[in-house]
Write an enzyme that holds these catalytic residues in place. Structure first.
Site, mmCIF file in Angstrom:
data_model
loop_
_atom_site.group_PDB
_atom_site.id
_atom_site.type_symbol
_atom_site.label_atom_id
_atom_site.label_comp_id
_atom_site.label_asym_id
_atom_site.label_seq_id
_atom_site.Cartn_x
_atom_site.Cartn_y
_atom_site.Cartn_z
ATOM 1 N N ALA A 63 0.797 -1.182 -0.063
ATOM 2 C CA ALA A 63 -0.090 0.038 0.169
ATOM 3 C C ALA A 63 0.783 1.117 0.053
ATOM 4 C CB ALA A 63 -1.042 0.065 1.173
ATOM 5 N N HIS A 64 0.198 2.522 0.182
ATOM 6 C CA HIS A 64 0.768 3.686 -0.205
ATOM 7 C C HIS A 64 1.852 4.096 0.865
ATOM 8 C CE1 HIS A 64 -1.467 5.575 3.327
ATOM 9 N NE2 HIS A 64 -2.428 4.960 2.881
ATOM 10 N N ASN A 65 3.187 4.543 0.709
ATOM 11 C CA ASN A 65 4.284 4.977 1.586
ATOM 12 C C ASN A 65 4.648 4.037 2.314
ATOM 13 O OD1 ASN A 65 1.919 7.593 1.372
ATOM 14 N ND2 ASN A 65 4.045 8.015 1.221
ATOM 15 N N SER A 103 2.065 2.787 4.800
ATOM 16 C CA SER A 103 3.309 3.354 5.712
ATOM 17 C C SER A 103 3.842 2.593 6.647
ATOM 18 C CB SER A 103 2.598 4.582 6.684
ATOM 19 O OG SER A 103 1.817 5.514 5.825
#
Length: 368
Positions: free
Chosen positions: A265-267, A285
């Site tokens: 997922a993102h980051n 994250s």
């Protein structure tokens, strides 16, 4: 293991890469992997396979004592074996053992020589591909049928884009990358050199982010303005998904290996040389340190850190930070020894309940 008739393999000429298997002999195979040969050097070998599926023309593989127990009943003509592993029932007058320091690495070396090269598109840009006039292609780039390269994108020397790839705008792809059929790389993503992406992976899709609408009716999508950065020599499996950052980058460190159907997922920040096995799901994250290993189907909640060199067992659910170098398993994941104690205790519960009932201490106990 019977060690008579053990000799250093002769320096014979080994078949070149892609040579037909019927050109190999036990002596040639031993020379290629630098093995000591226990047995005849002239056994014809036409195939590689496991001990239980082998015939007389098969070169098999023995990495440990468990596999060695199958040698006596196997039909294999020869096998690569790790030095120090005892192989019961070996007759060096009839069959050959290729004795090496590490059978796994020797097999890799052999496979590198005989595995057929992947067939890619012909040199140049296929007539049915679309390359934006503002894109820059390096020397010897190949672009397959149906592929699309967006505006402002740069493709490095020797990179191959297979059929039906879609490369977005202002993407940077390094040298000698291999982007297989159906891969999508969204706008502004950055790939280093020698990256391999297998079919139908998607790099740089929007992250999964929503907030309740102010009026409480529905959800508001959170824009993701970041991108994905992938280091040198990363390999990404078929159908894997790596989402762009909300802001900043989702980062995959150099040398990382990501299996099929993994969701990142993102980051997230994935360290160098990490191994992430199939069907893992990593929430936003998350930080994973260099050299960490996640077994198949691991789930990781958002905003946790998995330390360098840590290992997480298959199907574990990671809810807390994992210190560097530790081994965690279970759902929820805990240190492996703690999880094993819990599992062992759980297995004893039926006997404990039976004893309690025998003592008349059965109030509140479930009798089902």
């Amino acid at each position: 293991m019977e060690r008579r008739a053990v000799t250093q393999a002769p320096a014979t000429t080994t078949p070149s890469a892609g040579a037909p298997a019927d050109a190999w002999s036990s002596g040639e195979a031993a020379a290629l992997v630098g093995a000591e040969l226990s047995g005849p050097a002239d056994l014809p070998l036409t195939r590689l396979d496991t001990l239980d599926r082998a015939d007389r023309a098969t070169l098999a593989f023995i990495r440990d004592e468990k596999h060695a127990q199958k040698w006596a009943s196997s039909e294999a003509g020869a096998a690569i074996v790790t030095r120090g592993v005892e192989v019961p029932g070996h007759d060096p007058d009839r069959r050959a053992l290729l004795i090496v320091d590490d059978a796994d690495h020797a097999l890799i070396r052999l496979l590198e020589r005989i595995a057929p090269a992947h067939v890619g598109p012909p040199p140049g840009v296929h007539p049915q591909a679309t390359v934006d006039p503002t894109a820059t292609l390096g020397e010897a780039v190949r672009v397959g049928a149906g592929a699309r390269v967006g505006p402002g994108t740069t493709i490095g020397e020797g990179t191959v884009l297979h059929a039906n790839c879609v490369i977005g705008a202002r993407v940077t792809i390094g040298r000698a990358c291999d982007v297989r059929a159906g891969v999508v790389i969204e706008d502004r993503c950055v790939l280093g050199d020698a990256v391999v992406i297998h079919p139908n992976a998607v790099i740089g899709a929007d992250g999964f982010g929503y907030r309740p609408a102010p009026d409480g009716r529905g959800l508001v999508k959170i824009p993701h303005a970041g991108h994905v950065e992938i280091g040198d020599a990363v390999e990404i499996g078929a159908g894997a998904m790596i989402d762009r950052g909300k802001f900043g980058a989702t980062i995959i460190g150099a040398g990382a290996k990501i299996d099929n159907l993994v969701q990142i997922a993102h980051n997230c920040r994935i360290g160098r040389s990490c191994v992430i096995c199939g069907a893992c799901g990593i929430a936003g994250s998350v930080t994973i340190g260099d050299g960490a290993v996640l077994g198949g189907g691991v789930g990781v909640r958002d905003n946790v850190t998995i330390g360098a060199g840590a290992q997480v067992g298959a199907r574990s659910g990671v809810m807390d930070d994992i210190p560097a170098g530790e081994v965690w398993v279970g759902y929820p994941a805990r240190p492996a020894k703690e999880t094993m104690r819990i599992v062992a205790a759980t297995g004893r519960l039926p006997k404990i309940l039976k004893r309690l009932r025998g003592l008349g201490v059965d109030e509140g106990l479930d009798r089902d």
